[in-house]
Design an enzyme around this catalytic site. Sequence first.
Site, short mmCIF file in Angstrom:
data_model
loop_
_atom_site.label_atom_id
_atom_site.label_comp_id
_atom_site.label_asym_id
_atom_site.label_seq_id
_atom_site.Cartn_x
_atom_site.Cartn_y
_atom_site.Cartn_z
NE ARG A 14 -3.82 0.66 2.02
CZ ARG A 14 -5.02 0.75 2.59
NH1 ARG A 14 -5.19 1.47 3.69
NH2 ARG A 14 -6.06 0.13 2.07
CG HIS A 37 -8.51 0.13 -2.56
ND1 HIS A 37 -7.70 -0.97 -2.28
CD2 HIS A 37 -9.10 0.46 -1.38
CE1 HIS A 37 -7.83 -1.28 -1.00
NE2 HIS A 37 -8.67 -0.43 -0.44
CD GLN A 90 -13.00 -1.83 -0.31
OE1 GLN A 90 -12.23 -1.67 0.62
NE2 GLN A 90 -14.22 -2.33 -0.14
CG ASP A 143 -13.52 6.48 -0.67
OD1 ASP A 143 -13.43 6.36 0.57
OD2 ASP A 143 -12.52 6.50 -1.42
CB CYS A 191 -14.00 1.32 0.40
SG CYS A 191 -13.53 3.05 0.49
NE ARG A 197 -10.40 -5.06 0.99
CZ ARG A 197 -9.65 -4.06 1.48
NH1 ARG A 197 -10.22 -3.06 2.10
NH2 ARG A 197 -8.33 -4.05 1.33
N1 NVA Z 1 -9.95 6.85 -1.15
C1 NVA Z 1 -9.54 6.39 0.16
C2 NVA Z 1 -9.79 4.91 0.29
C3 NVA Z 1 -9.45 4.34 1.63
C4 NVA Z 1 -9.68 2.87 1.71
C5 NVA Z 1 -8.08 6.71 0.38
O1 NVA Z 1 -7.27 6.50 -0.53
O2 NVA Z 1 -7.74 7.17 1.47
N1 CP Z 2 -11.13 0.01 2.75
C1 CP Z 2 -9.85 -0.08 3.17
O1 CP Z 2 -8.93 -0.36 2.39
O2 CP Z 2 -9.67 0.11 4.51
P1 CP Z 2 -8.31 0.30 5.28
O3 CP Z 2 -7.74 1.63 4.86
O4 CP Z 2 -8.68 0.24 6.72
O5 CP Z 2 -7.37 -0.81 4.88
#
Ligand code: NVA
Ligand code: CP
Length: 312
Positions: free
Chosen positions: A110, A137, A140, A232, A272, A300
């Site tokens: 990540r 993502h 997800q 989101d 998400c 997930r």
């Molecule tokens: N769009 C959000 C998704 C988190 C799972 C981010 O990138 O922070």
């Molecule tokens: N939806 C998601 O990826 O959650 P986290 O940021 O908690 O991993």
Amino acid sequence: MELLKELKGRDFLSLADFTPVQLEYLIDFAKFLKQEKKAGKPIDFLKGKTLGMIFQKSSTRTRVSFEAGIYYLGGVGLFLSANDLQIGRGEPIKDTARVLSRYLDGIMIRTYAHSQVEELAEYADIPIINGLTDLLHPVQVLADLQTVIEHKGALKGLNLTYIGDGNNMANSLINGGTKMGMNVVIACPKGYEPDADIVANGYKFAQSSGGSLKITHSPAEGAAGADVLYTDVWASMGQEAEAEEKYQRFKGFCLDEKLLALADKEAIVLHCLPAKRGLEITDGVLESRQSVVFDEAENRLWAQMAIMASVM
Ligand code: NVA
Ligand code: CP
């Protein structure tokens, strides 16, 4: 078995890299793992395998579901905070990739720039799984598609509307939804559209799957007749400095009771998570009977186990 052969050793960077048949296979596999594990049957397909999990951003779901998932498959997960790795002190990704390939059977990462994940994949000899970048993502959305199937019975022909920022979630929903024959609508404020290349590809995917793709700046138009409503956060991880400005620009894009009322009576609501109640979604909608966000979060685990068991 043929499909398993196709997937073995592959990276999982973007849903755009997979055929609809391969994605369907992964969703079916996720469903199978869920059933078998819940029935107490053995699912140790990755006995003795090791997954490295590199995190450059925070996480609850991704971290815990990957770590629990690899364990349930008979393997072990190593949590690697990027701050503690030499990456944090400037060691190149391409060196890290070649070193970790000698120790591990797969890496989930990540991070911020999508190009970092692509570079990791280019230099590593082991499968790389994208656990979120600024662009995408995909793990997800595989879980999201599984959740839609569980609640609506199918994907093809369903109207999926995403209301909010044209971010990593919007981009991956375009990839996954248009590949699977859904009618995808993205309703976002002007200037916050999803990635242009992803949109261009989405039109092509929709053409071959019988789905469609539409970008609108009207949340009401997007919500009308939707089978699946998705939202989101407005400020993603790494966008903290822009948050206040975005909160002003996104007024009217909150998934509230009024927008939900425009959707199909049996519409489901996805997010998400984590959610900011009162900004992109109201507490009432998130807690409503139509919200399936915790089923979605659970999936997930199963979707990622299917990915790991297939590519590793
Ligand atoms: N769009 C959000 C998704 C988190 C799972 C981010 O990138 O922070
Ligand atoms: N939806 C998601 O990826 O959650 P986290 O940021 O908690 O991993």
